[in-house]
Design an enzyme around this catalytic site. Structure first.
Site, PDB file in Angstrom:
ATOM      1  CB  CYS A  49      11.198  -5.489  -1.532  1.00  0.00           C
ATOM      2  SG  CYS A  49      10.080  -4.105  -1.265  1.00  0.00           S
TER       3      CYS A  49
ATOM      4  CG  HIS B 119       4.212   1.804   2.808  1.00  0.00           C
ATOM      5  ND1 HIS B 119       5.327   1.128   3.228  1.00  0.00           N
ATOM      6  CD2 HIS B 119       3.280   1.637   3.772  1.00  0.00           C
ATOM      7  CE1 HIS B 119       5.081   0.572   4.399  1.00  0.00           C
ATOM      8  NE2 HIS B 119       3.838   0.872   4.765  1.00  0.00           N
TER       9      HIS B 119
HETATM   10  P1  5GP Z   1       3.005  -0.657   7.367  1.00  0.00           P
HETATM   11  O1  5GP Z   1       2.523  -1.416   8.568  1.00  0.00           O
HETATM   12  O2  5GP Z   1       4.366  -1.150   6.911  1.00  0.00           O
HETATM   13  O3  5GP Z   1       2.943   0.815   7.514  1.00  0.00           O
HETATM   14  O4  5GP Z   1       1.965  -0.965   6.230  1.00  0.00           O
HETATM   15  C1  5GP Z   1       2.067  -2.006   5.328  1.00  0.00           C
HETATM   16  C2  5GP Z   1       0.721  -2.138   4.674  1.00  0.00           C
HETATM   17  O5  5GP Z   1       0.857  -2.939   3.520  1.00  0.00           O
HETATM   18  C3  5GP Z   1      -0.334  -2.817   5.569  1.00  0.00           C
HETATM   19  O6  5GP Z   1      -1.427  -1.923   5.745  1.00  0.00           O
HETATM   20  C4  5GP Z   1      -0.715  -4.075   4.783  1.00  0.00           C
HETATM   21  O7  5GP Z   1      -2.087  -4.375   4.865  1.00  0.00           O
HETATM   22  C5  5GP Z   1      -0.284  -3.734   3.374  1.00  0.00           C
HETATM   23  N1  5GP Z   1       0.125  -4.872   2.578  1.00  0.00           N
HETATM   24  C6  5GP Z   1       1.012  -5.853   2.952  1.00  0.00           C
HETATM   25  N2  5GP Z   1       1.166  -6.732   1.952  1.00  0.00           N
HETATM   26  C7  5GP Z   1       0.363  -6.316   0.936  1.00  0.00           C
HETATM   27  C8  5GP Z   1       0.100  -6.835  -0.381  1.00  0.00           C
HETATM   28  O8  5GP Z   1       0.631  -7.849  -0.822  1.00  0.00           O
HETATM   29  N3  5GP Z   1      -0.769  -6.142  -1.146  1.00  0.00           N
HETATM   30  C9  5GP Z   1      -1.388  -4.995  -0.699  1.00  0.00           C
HETATM   31  N4  5GP Z   1      -2.231  -4.395  -1.543  1.00  0.00           N
HETATM   32  N5  5GP Z   1      -1.155  -4.494   0.519  1.00  0.00           N
HETATM   33  C10 5GP Z   1      -0.291  -5.132   1.328  1.00  0.00           C
HETATM   34 ZN    ZN Z   2      11.015  -2.450  -2.490  1.00  0.00          ZN
END
Ligand code: 5GP
Ligand code: ZN
Length: 112
Positions: A3, A98
């Site tokens: 993860c 998140h």
């Molecule tokens: P979801 O689409 O799951 O709601 O959002 C995941 C978010 O995590 C995305 O906005 C993406 O840009 C961010 N994200 C993915 N991998 C990383 C990472 O390694 N570091 C950071 N700071 N953000 C990440």
């Molecule tokens: Zn996790």
């Protein structure tokens, strides 16, 4: 467990942290959608909103107790939006709960 957010919590992957305590971590999104785009996560691996229960909901309460200060410290002076994506239809890409804090500009009205 493979993860990416657990690895960020463990310090195995670097992140731009904006707030941290014993229960939660907030850091800048790597691909910002607004001038302020911060992610707030529990330090326990909860896969999504669907994984919130009476045993772990104190993490969620703690996140929301801290969101106003995190948002203001990050630069949201005139409001902000809090979003969590859950599951496929919402395009959840990271399977660790998140909350996105978005702000720093006038956001679009349309969310879906
Ligand atoms: P979801 O689409 O799951 O709601 O959002 C995941 C978010 O995590 C995305 O906005 C993406 O840009 C961010 N994200 C993915 N991998 C990383 C990472 O390694 N570091 C950071 N700071 N953000 C990440
Ligand atoms: Zn996790």
């Amino acid at each position: 467990m493979d993860c990416i957010f657990c690895k960020i919590i463990a310090g195995e992957i670097p992140s731009a942290k904006v707030y941290e305590d014993d229960k939660i971590l907030a850091f800048k999104d790597i691909n910002p959608m607004a001038p302020v785009h911060v992610l707030v996560i529990p330090k326990e691996h909860i896969p999504s909103c669907d994984g919130i229960n009476s045993e772990n909901s104190s993490y969620v309460a703690h996140i929301f107790e801290n969101i106003p200060a995190i948002a203001k410290a990050a630069g949201c002076t005139n409001g902000y939006r809090v979003i969590t994506n859950c599951g496929e239809d919402a395009k959840q890409s990271v399977k660790h709960l998140h909350f996105h804090i978005l702000g720093g500009k006038s956001l679009p009205e349309n969310m879906g």
